[in-house]
Design an enzyme around this catalytic site. Sequence first.
Site, mmCIF file in Angstrom:
data_model
loop_
_atom_site.group_PDB
_atom_site.id
_atom_site.type_symbol
_atom_site.label_atom_id
_atom_site.label_comp_id
_atom_site.label_asym_id
_atom_site.label_seq_id
_atom_site.Cartn_x
_atom_site.Cartn_y
_atom_site.Cartn_z
ATOM 1 N N ASP A 1 70.619 65.749 54.605
ATOM 2 C CA ASP A 1 70.249 64.699 53.655
ATOM 3 C C ASP A 1 69.115 63.841 54.216
ATOM 4 O O ASP A 1 68.154 63.517 53.504
ATOM 5 C CB ASP A 1 71.475 63.835 53.343
ATOM 6 C CG ASP A 1 71.150 62.663 52.435
ATOM 7 O OD1 ASP A 1 70.908 62.896 51.236
ATOM 8 O OD2 ASP A 1 71.125 61.529 52.927
ATOM 9 N N GLU B 1 71.550 70.884 51.263
ATOM 10 C CA GLU B 1 71.299 69.942 52.358
ATOM 11 C C GLU B 1 71.782 70.506 53.685
ATOM 12 O O GLU B 1 71.116 70.341 54.724
ATOM 13 C CB GLU B 1 71.978 68.604 52.063
ATOM 14 C CG GLU B 1 71.333 67.850 50.905
ATOM 15 C CD GLU B 1 72.029 66.554 50.575
ATOM 16 O OE1 GLU B 1 71.358 65.651 50.051
ATOM 17 O OE2 GLU B 1 73.246 66.435 50.832
#
Length: 223
Positions: A42, A114
């Site tokens: 992320d 991610e």
Amino acid sequence: MQLERLQKKLGYQFANLDYLTQALTHRSAASKNNERLEFLGDSILNFAIGKALYEKFPKANEGELSRMRAALVKEQTLAVVARQFELGEYMKLGAGELKSGGYRRESILSDCVEAIIAAVYLDAGIDRAMERVHCWYQQLLNDMQLGEAQKDPKTRLQEYLQGRKLPLPTYEVIDIKGEAHNQTFKVSCKVEKVDEIFIGNGTSRRKAEQDAALQVIKVLGIK
């Protein structure tokens, strides 16, 4: 063989396949899963997209850059990227998640993207990870334009109502379903002088509110 096909789709060959295997493993399937990788990925994704937007839009201000980045790194956009690679076919899910169609769920798909970004970083470093992000997002970045569409639905609705000196909408949670780690929220949105009550759904209260605001925007024809 399966991972070989996926690596071709990703455009990256792992030196250590354990990273990719872990990135594809949901918490419902094993204790060694992709949650920590998702956390790291992320941050890398936000940096990579932020840098790309900073370079692409030299005249954009901080708010505009933030809104564009939010549009590109949100769950729905990441799920679009995941479907390009057909990630659902390669993920390891527990029996319960498989039965409930977890391999199609946007939250699970977006987390997996991610995690894969972090896996590439751990395998080959930040430059390679950012290069893959830019490649996967190339078309989305090319299509990105400055403007109102980059504002989230709640902001657009609020500005529309304020511009007409009307009261702000009211949001109310009307239902929550599922376990604590996998909840679905249902939120109502009421706008003065509009008889209809608009309903939004999402994996968090905020996402459900955004979805409800989007329904209002569509009905009122807000650009």
